[in-house]
Design a protein around this motif. Sequence first.
Motif, PDB file in Angstrom:
ATOM      1  N   GLU A 100     -65.537  60.006 -10.069  1.00  0.00           N
ATOM      2  CA  GLU A 100     -65.334  60.381 -11.480  1.00  0.00           C
ATOM      3  C   GLU A 100     -66.532  59.893 -12.311  1.00  0.00           C
ATOM      4  O   GLU A 100     -67.036  60.601 -13.197  1.00  0.00           O
ATOM      5  CB  GLU A 100     -64.042  59.719 -11.971  1.00  0.00           C
ATOM      6  N   SER A 101     -67.027  58.698 -11.991  1.00  0.00           N
ATOM      7  CA  SER A 101     -68.178  58.149 -12.714  1.00  0.00           C
ATOM      8  C   SER A 101     -69.421  58.995 -12.468  1.00  0.00           C
ATOM      9  O   SER A 101     -70.214  59.249 -13.383  1.00  0.00           O
ATOM     10  CB  SER A 101     -68.460  56.712 -12.248  1.00  0.00           C
ATOM     11  N   GLU A 102     -69.569  59.434 -11.215  1.00  0.00           N
ATOM     12  CA  GLU A 102     -70.765  60.238 -10.915  1.00  0.00           C
ATOM     13  C   GLU A 102     -70.695  61.589 -11.641  1.00  0.00           C
ATOM     14  O   GLU A 102     -71.700  62.055 -12.187  1.00  0.00           O
ATOM     15  CB  GLU A 102     -70.915  60.436  -9.411  1.00  0.00           C
ATOM     16  N   HIS A 103     -69.522  62.192 -11.646  1.00  0.00           N
ATOM     17  CA  HIS A 103     -69.377  63.465 -12.363  1.00  0.00           C
ATOM     18  C   HIS A 103     -69.677  63.280 -13.852  1.00  0.00           C
ATOM     19  O   HIS A 103     -70.350  64.110 -14.472  1.00  0.00           O
ATOM     20  CB  HIS A 103     -67.963  64.029 -12.195  1.00  0.00           C
ATOM     21  N   PHE A 104     -69.215  62.184 -14.406  1.00  0.00           N
ATOM     22  CA  PHE A 104     -69.440  61.851 -15.820  1.00  0.00           C
ATOM     23  C   PHE A 104     -70.944  61.771 -16.102  1.00  0.00           C
ATOM     24  O   PHE A 104     -71.471  62.360 -17.046  1.00  0.00           O
ATOM     25  CB  PHE A 104     -68.733  60.509 -16.083  1.00  0.00           C
ATOM     26  N   LEU A 105     -71.625  61.070 -15.200  1.00  0.00           N
ATOM     27  CA  LEU A 105     -73.062  60.863 -15.378  1.00  0.00           C
ATOM     28  C   LEU A 105     -73.845  62.169 -15.220  1.00  0.00           C
ATOM     29  O   LEU A 105     -74.696  62.516 -16.038  1.00  0.00           O
ATOM     30  CB  LEU A 105     -73.511  59.822 -14.352  1.00  0.00           C
TER      31      LEU A 105
END
Length: 344
Positions: free
Chosen positions: A128-133
């Motif tokens: 989820e963090s990578e998608h956010f970034l």
Amino acid sequence: MMTRPKPRVLVAIPVFAEVLTGLARHVEVDAPCGTDQNIEWTAEALVARLQGVAGLLVAGAPRIDAALLSACPDLRAVCSMAVGYNNIDLAACTAAGVLVSNAPDVLTETTADFGFALMMATARRITESEHFLRAGRWTHWSYDLLAGADVHGATLGVLGMGRIGQAIARRGALGFGMRVIYHNRSRLDPAVEQQLGARWVDKTTLLREADHLVIVVPYSAASHHLVGAAELALMRPTATLTNIARGGVVDDAALAQALRERRIFAAGLDVFEGEPALHPELLTLPNVVLTPHIASASLPTRRAMAELAVSNLIAVLDPGTGLLPPTALNPQVLDRPGATASLP
Ligand code: GLV
């Protein structure tokens, strides 16, 4: 002198070239998938290709059942490079005198690594963090930006304490200082429990107390929807659920609803009901980490799994080796006095 023709083997999945070469020293190989082609075998196509064939190399698919066996009278061995063999009707194979083997042990540590990684990715919201970034949304700092759940010191609940479950428990207890509880139909020996730092609890207690539930039970009629709406309702709203067992052990529709309503914190899923299709809602939820059934997929381990399956095939079909199949599930179908127990 007359030489007898070599028995034929159908390799129904793509497999390493070197493994095919090794197999071909002992049997005649039909490998329509080569090293990289997937075939979605219909029962009819498989039966047609198995006429006159003595050995079959498969993985978690296709389905091998009584109907197929009766249509393939020459078949003597079905060897799988998966540890789970719910696609193979073992009783029907035994009744037909067909030896079945799976591929245990060689994948235990690799699969446990993956289960632990998936659990951590789920707890700490890695994808989820990578998608956010990647979506360009990282514009500010905030004290709770993508804050997740702690793994160290938390309670790890293992549902299914076979070889892989135990390897996950060991990682949790020794590597991350977790309190480890488990549920399994049969309890481990107390000495093993002590070594693993794991305590047996009933299923309800496991679901209620686990901060991170990891599911590692084999699929069978008895484990179908072992975790459904009622079980999910027992879990903590802060808990995560990781499934590396088999699709169907978890009721994916009930899980999607629990995730949507935030009745549990997040899930990590490597296996799905009806895979490769997914419950469509799982694809829309941010609090789920999804991987395509790859828990055992490191190259050395996949190679070892393929070699083990081939060792079983060779032992059955080339009696000149004088060896017994190393990981037969129904060794009683072979009558081999004097053969040795495993390949060197
Ligand atoms: C993979 O799921 C296996 O059973 O080996």
